[in-house]
Motif scaffolding. Structure first.
Motif, short mmCIF file in Angstrom:
data_model
loop_
_atom_site.label_atom_id
_atom_site.label_comp_id
_atom_site.label_asym_id
_atom_site.label_seq_id
_atom_site.Cartn_x
_atom_site.Cartn_y
_atom_site.Cartn_z
N GLU A 478 0.82 -1.21 0.00
CA GLU A 478 0.00 0.00 0.00
C GLU A 478 0.86 1.26 0.00
O GLU A 478 0.42 2.30 -0.43
CB GLU A 478 -0.96 -0.01 1.18
N SER A 479 2.10 1.14 0.47
CA SER A 479 2.95 2.33 0.50
C SER A 479 3.40 2.72 -0.90
O SER A 479 3.96 3.78 -1.11
CB SER A 479 4.16 2.09 1.39
N GLU A 480 3.19 1.83 -1.89
CA GLU A 480 3.63 2.15 -3.25
C GLU A 480 2.48 2.48 -4.19
O GLU A 480 2.71 2.92 -5.32
CB GLU A 480 4.47 0.99 -3.81
N SER A 482 0.02 4.85 -4.40
CA SER A 482 -0.22 6.17 -4.99
C SER A 482 0.97 6.66 -5.79
O SER A 482 0.82 7.43 -6.71
CB SER A 482 -0.60 7.20 -3.93
N PHE A 483 2.18 6.16 -5.46
CA PHE A 483 3.36 6.61 -6.21
C PHE A 483 3.29 6.14 -7.66
O PHE A 483 3.79 6.80 -8.56
CB PHE A 483 4.64 6.08 -5.57
N ALA A 485 0.41 5.19 -9.24
CA ALA A 485 -0.94 5.29 -9.83
C ALA A 485 -0.94 6.02 -11.16
O ALA A 485 -1.43 5.52 -12.18
CB ALA A 485 -1.88 5.96 -8.84
N GLU A 486 -0.35 7.22 -11.18
CA GLU A 486 -0.42 8.03 -12.40
C GLU A 486 0.26 7.32 -13.56
O GLU A 486 -0.27 7.25 -14.67
CB GLU A 486 0.23 9.39 -12.16
N TRP A 489 -1.70 3.80 -14.56
CA TRP A 489 -2.98 4.00 -15.25
C TRP A 489 -2.79 4.83 -16.51
O TRP A 489 -3.53 4.68 -17.48
CB TRP A 489 -4.01 4.61 -14.30
N GLN B 49 -5.98 8.72 -8.34
CA GLN B 49 -5.51 8.23 -7.05
C GLN B 49 -6.65 8.05 -6.06
O GLN B 49 -6.68 7.08 -5.30
CB GLN B 49 -4.48 9.19 -6.48
N VAL B 97 11.54 7.80 -1.68
CA VAL B 97 11.03 8.74 -2.66
C VAL B 97 9.81 8.17 -3.38
O VAL B 97 8.83 8.85 -3.60
CB VAL B 97 12.13 9.13 -3.68
N GLU B 98 9.86 6.91 -3.73
CA GLU B 98 8.72 6.32 -4.43
C GLU B 98 8.12 5.12 -3.71
O GLU B 98 7.30 4.40 -4.27
CB GLU B 98 9.13 5.92 -5.85
N LEU B 134 2.50 13.93 -3.30
CA LEU B 134 2.23 12.50 -3.37
C LEU B 134 2.79 11.77 -2.15
O LEU B 134 2.13 10.91 -1.56
CB LEU B 134 2.86 11.97 -4.66
N GLN B 135 4.02 12.14 -1.76
CA GLN B 135 4.64 11.48 -0.61
C GLN B 135 3.83 11.76 0.66
O GLN B 135 3.57 10.86 1.45
CB GLN B 135 6.07 12.00 -0.42
N THR B 138 0.52 9.95 0.69
CA THR B 138 0.69 8.52 0.94
C THR B 138 0.93 8.26 2.42
O THR B 138 0.36 7.33 2.99
CB THR B 138 1.87 7.99 0.11
#
Lengths: 535, 386
Positions: A478-480, A482-483, A485-486, A489, B49, B97-98, B134-135, B138
């Motif tokens: 889950e921590s990845e 939203s990173f 998503a863009e 998709w 998102q 970072v990601e 974004l960070q 999250t």
């Protein structure tokens, strides 16, 4: 309503003249477009955008190759030109019209073709270059006072027959017409006058169709030609580079003889055109509709025609162009390079549609730019490209039916990538394809093998979409989420556009199954063809 | 003939200017102003998102946020966070970072879930200098609160985008005065408004270690203490003026360089006092194996005069020069009684740290079973939260 529009097709048409205002508007838009492309490029080529260097270079190369071609198209529009007035032809010119027949072509179609040929007002001799062994063709020709020539055993496909006919005849000017083309009575009046200028080697006119309403493929294939027979060729004419393409070209015998006759090969018209230009002959493009023919109605025939052209034009690129390159003018070089690399679009499309899958399988992306940024920086270019596209539609030969967003043509171009790619591979290895005459009637029920890659792509897309969802729903930490998503998709959205186009391509192929067999020429009422000048 | 070509030239110049105007207009619309189009497209990205959050994240079982249910009332309430009645663990990792997987792995090893996650970001005009939306989002989705160290490096500002700022080579000298004078307000306001959009409380630590003359351009080698205070207050005011009320301000001097009072912006401007406690052991020439008390305890008195809750923003020990597990036990045992103002500890969990030495330093404890066991034992002895 539909019927009326169809009847409307049999009216003489010509493209609009080009005014100073038109040139000015196009110049402004082109300059604006070029600046927008420079801005776009300035943003694109930033070091921070490189993710995988090799892929980034390939992606950039292909992407900017496409953009560069768009600039060339715009530059071509800067010189839009239409002959000021069509010169009155001299009396008593000796003129021949050649038309060919091949086994399998329907006799009924020739009845209409011959009837129309006999209605052509300027005095001429008509020859049927018959390759059928069918006595009915000879009988029909002679009934219509058309000189019959047996060409059954003459080698070299269509061009071979034309060259043989050239040897057996002596008329000074030759109009070559495909048998599916029904000529208007004034067709020669629209071309012969230009030969007063002794430097003119050939005169090309536009090419209209009358069966485009029959199917999606037919509409799409016709849409692909509209711009070419309007503003594109008018621009080429402006640069002294109008090309002979397809039929409906009137040649000066002396010109053909100077290059040893009509060229033979898969793209024989283009080849003839390039040799004539290299020999120093000038060309005229007259944007008038003085004949209408048939466009492929089913995807199988369309692909057959395209593979032939793709293979033929690549052959010109590899074999002919280097030989005559120094003899061509600057713009002619660019034009022939442009045309002979047109079918690279299949290879480029293949690369672009692979990018999302490379990403999903390996996580490698070529560039770090976000989709939002890409769209944002591409918008000015897109707006201007659309403006230019809409503006030059003013110069279509028959705006009433041709002026629109040619989305079908674009989708058909996309879904032809397997054909074009195959053509490119064949050319790379100098392998040949058999000569395939373009079918004049829909090949009912036969579905082309070239849609298999489209089906494969669509299946792959659906599997990928499901896999991506499952991965994100159950497996991706889950921590990845939203990173990525863009990007994920966005990539899937990009692939989705290709998926939709593939589905429409598959639909076009399946259309053959329910396409009713028809003989569209039966509905053509030759005496109704209207010559009156009306624009 | 001349007349003819003159006409053509004029024609071309006119067309060129109109074309230029069109493109400038379009670029203005599409690029520089970051106006309606960008909002539209970034809106779309945000939508994707939030759809994922609803259709995918919400349906998952064993979400991290569920493990932090006890913390939810703090996450949503800024005054509870400013006057904490509990103790908050946290961690930072440059690999974040990601992805926050490395931090999540650490907490799994410690049998804990961190309420705080600490990230670092610099000032500037490039995309990576914008508010790390974004960070931050999250971190909030994961149920934690972000701690953002916001470093006023000024060299990455583009003069075209920020007209009026000094030339790059002259930028560092007196930079805090420039900030206080509003030279960088355009950037600060944009960042502030992005924080406001987040709504939930966010810790912000700006201009840390401002009293260290060797590290950062905002240090005393370039600036006077009163300039730091003025810059801090200016930033604080700018946030308030723009209606940003969800920031918890961490004022973070270097504990061993003193001059705290000179650099303190004032009770109304500071919510937490923070400092790093890093034991470099014998890795460098200037360091020794120092205990937590040696590194921090000696300065606690001076820092506690401000009577603000304290946060150890970087907490870690290297392995070279002593017994690391013992260092942690020593540091953590009785810390809440000894240093009552300390309300939070953030593990500095960085595998390759080159910020201080030429060598890359490994602060990771995740591979050190002894340390993990020791720390885990202490945390569970305090356990009341989990």
């Amino acid at each position: 309503m539909k019927e009326m529009r169809r009847n409307n097709l049999w009216q003489f048409r010509e493209a609009a003249g080009v005014s100073g205002t038109d040139r000015f508007v196009i110049l402004i838009l082109t300059l604006a477009g070029i600046i927008s492309i420079f801005n776009f490029a300035e943003w694109w080529f930033r070091g921070e955008h490189i993710s995988n260097l090799t892929l980034f270079i390939i992606l950039s190369f292909f992407f900017w190759y496409v953009m560069f071609r768009i600039i060339l198209v715009w530059l071509n529009y800067l010189k839009l030109n239409k002959p000021g007035s069509v010169p009155e032809p001299d009396d008593n010119l000796s003129v021949a019209i050649f038309t060919t027949s091949a086994p399998g072509e329907p006799l009924g179609m020739f009845e209409k073709t011959f009837e129309a040929l006999n209605n052509i007002s300027y005095p001429h001799n008509t020859y049927l270059l018959d390759g059928t062994r069918d006595p009915a063709f000879r009988a029909l020709a002679e009934k219509n006072n058309i000189i019959w020539m047996d060409m059954v055993d003459v080698p070299g496909a269509k061009a071979g027959k034309i060259n043989e006919a050239l040897r057996r005849t002596d008329e000074e000017f030759i109009l070559i017409l495909d048998p599916d083309h029904i000529a208007f009575p004034n067709i020669l009046d629209q071309t012969l006058g230009f030969f007063r200028d002794g430097k003119v080697g050939f005169v090309q006119v536009s090419q209209g169709y009358y069966n485009q309403y029959r199917s999606f493929t037919a509409r799409a294939a016709a849409e692909q030609t509209y711009l070419f027979y309007g503003p594109t060729q008018m621009g080429l004419f402006g640069y002294g580079s109008a090309v002979a393409i397809g039929a409906n070209c009137t040649f000066r015998r002396k010109a053909l003889e100077s290059i040893g006759g009509h060229a033979e090969g898969l793209a024989e018209d283009l080849l003839t055109s390039i040799r004539l230009h290299a020999e120093g002959w000038e060309s005229v493009y007259n944007p008038v509709i003085v004949n209408r023919g048939l466009v492929p109605e089913d995807l199988t025939s369309f692909y057959k025609q395209q593979i032939k052209w793709a293979r033929g034009t690549f052959e010109i690129l590899f074999a002919e162009l280097p030989k005559v390159f120094t003899k061509l003018s600057f713009w002619q070089r660019i034009v022939y390079l442009y045309i002979s690399t047109y079918f690279l679009t299949g290879t480029i499309t293949l690369f672009f549609i692979l990018v999302p899958f490379i990403y999903f399988l390996t996580g490698i992306i070529p560039g770090k730019m976000t989709f939002v940024d890409f769209i944002l920086h591409g918008v000015p270019f897109l707006v201007i490209a659309t403006l230019i596209y809409s503006y030059v539609q003013k110069f279509l030969c028959h705006p009433e039916t041709e002026r629109k967003f040619h989305w079908r043509g674009m989708i058909l171009k996309f879904s032809s990538w397997p054909v074009y790619f195959y053509g490119f591979i064949l050319s790379l290895f100098n392998a040949s394809i058999p000569y395939l005459p373009t079918s004049k009637k829909a090949l009912i029920g036969s579905i082309t093998v070239f849609i298999r890659p489209l089906i494969l792509y669509s299946v792959l897309f659906m599997i990928t979409a499901v896999a991506v969802y499952i991965h994100r729903r159950y497996y991706l930490p889950e921590s990845e989420l939203s990173f990525t998503a863009e990007r994920v998709w966005g990539m899937l959205g990009f692939a989705f556009i290709a998926f939709i186009q593939s589905i429409i391509g598959i639909f076009a192929a399946l259309e053959t199954v329910w396409l009713k067999e028809d003989e569209p020429w039966k509905k053509v009422d030759v005496p109704m063809i209207n010559n009156d000048i009306k624009s | 003939m001349i007349k003819h070509s003159l006409k053509r030239i004029l024609f071309t110049i006119l067309a060129l200017s109109v074309g230029f105007l069109i493109v400038t207009g379009l670029s203005f619309l599409g690029n520089k102003s970051k106006g309606p189009l960008e909002n539209l497209f970034s809106g779309t990205a945000r939508m994707v998102q939030s759809i994922e959050e609803k259709t995918i994240l919400a349906k998952r079982e064993n979400k991290r946020a569920d493990k932090l249910k006890w913390y939810k009332r703090y996450q949503e309430n800024i005054s509870l966070l400013m006057n904490p009645d509990d103790f908050f663990w946290g961690a930072s990792d440059y690999h974040s970072v990601e992805s926050y997987e490395s931090i999540l792995n650490l907490e799994d090893s410690l049998w804990i879930t961190f309420p705080l996650i600490h990230i670092y970001t610099a000032w500037g005009s490039n995309p990576e200098h914008q508010f790390p939306e974004l960070q931050v989002k999250t971190i909030l989705r994961l149920g934690s609160t972000p701690v953002i160290t916001w470093e006023p490096w000024l060299s990455a500002f583009d003069e075209k985008e920020y007209p009026g700022i000094p030339k790059v080579e002259e930028r560092d000298k007196g930079c805090l005065k420039e900030i206080a004078n509003g030279v960088y307000d355009k950037y600060i306001v944009k960042w502030a408004l992005a924080v406001k959009d987040i709504q939930l409380p966010v810790f912000v630590r700006v201009g840390h270690e401002m009293n260290d003359p060797y590290r950062y351009p905002w240090g005393p080698q370039n600036n006077e203490p009163q300039d730091f205070v003025a810059a801090w207050r200016h930033i604080h005011h700018t946030f308030l003026r723009n209606g940003v009320n969800n920031v918890i301000w961490i004022w973070s001097p270097h504990q061993s360089y003193g001059h705290f009072k000179e650099y303190y912006p004032g009770d109304d401007y500071v919510d937490y006092v923070g400092t790093g406690v890093l034991n470099y052991g014998t890795v460098t020439t200037w360091s020794k194996w120092w205990s937590f008390d040696e590194l921090f305890g000696n300065y606690y008195k001076d820092l506690s005069v401000f009577n603000k809750p304290m946060i150890i923003t970087e907490f870690s020990s290297l392995a070279v020069g002593g017994d690391r597990a013992e260092w942690y036990v020593d540091a953590l045992n009785g810390i809440q009684k000894k240093y009552t103002l300390i309300k939070s500890l953030i593990f500095y969990h960085i595998s390759s740290d080159k910020t201080v030495t030429d060598k890359s330093l490994d602060w990771y404890i995740i591979n050190d079973a002894e340390v993990l066991n020791a720390v885990r034992a202490i945390i569970s002895s305090w356990d009341k939260n989990n």
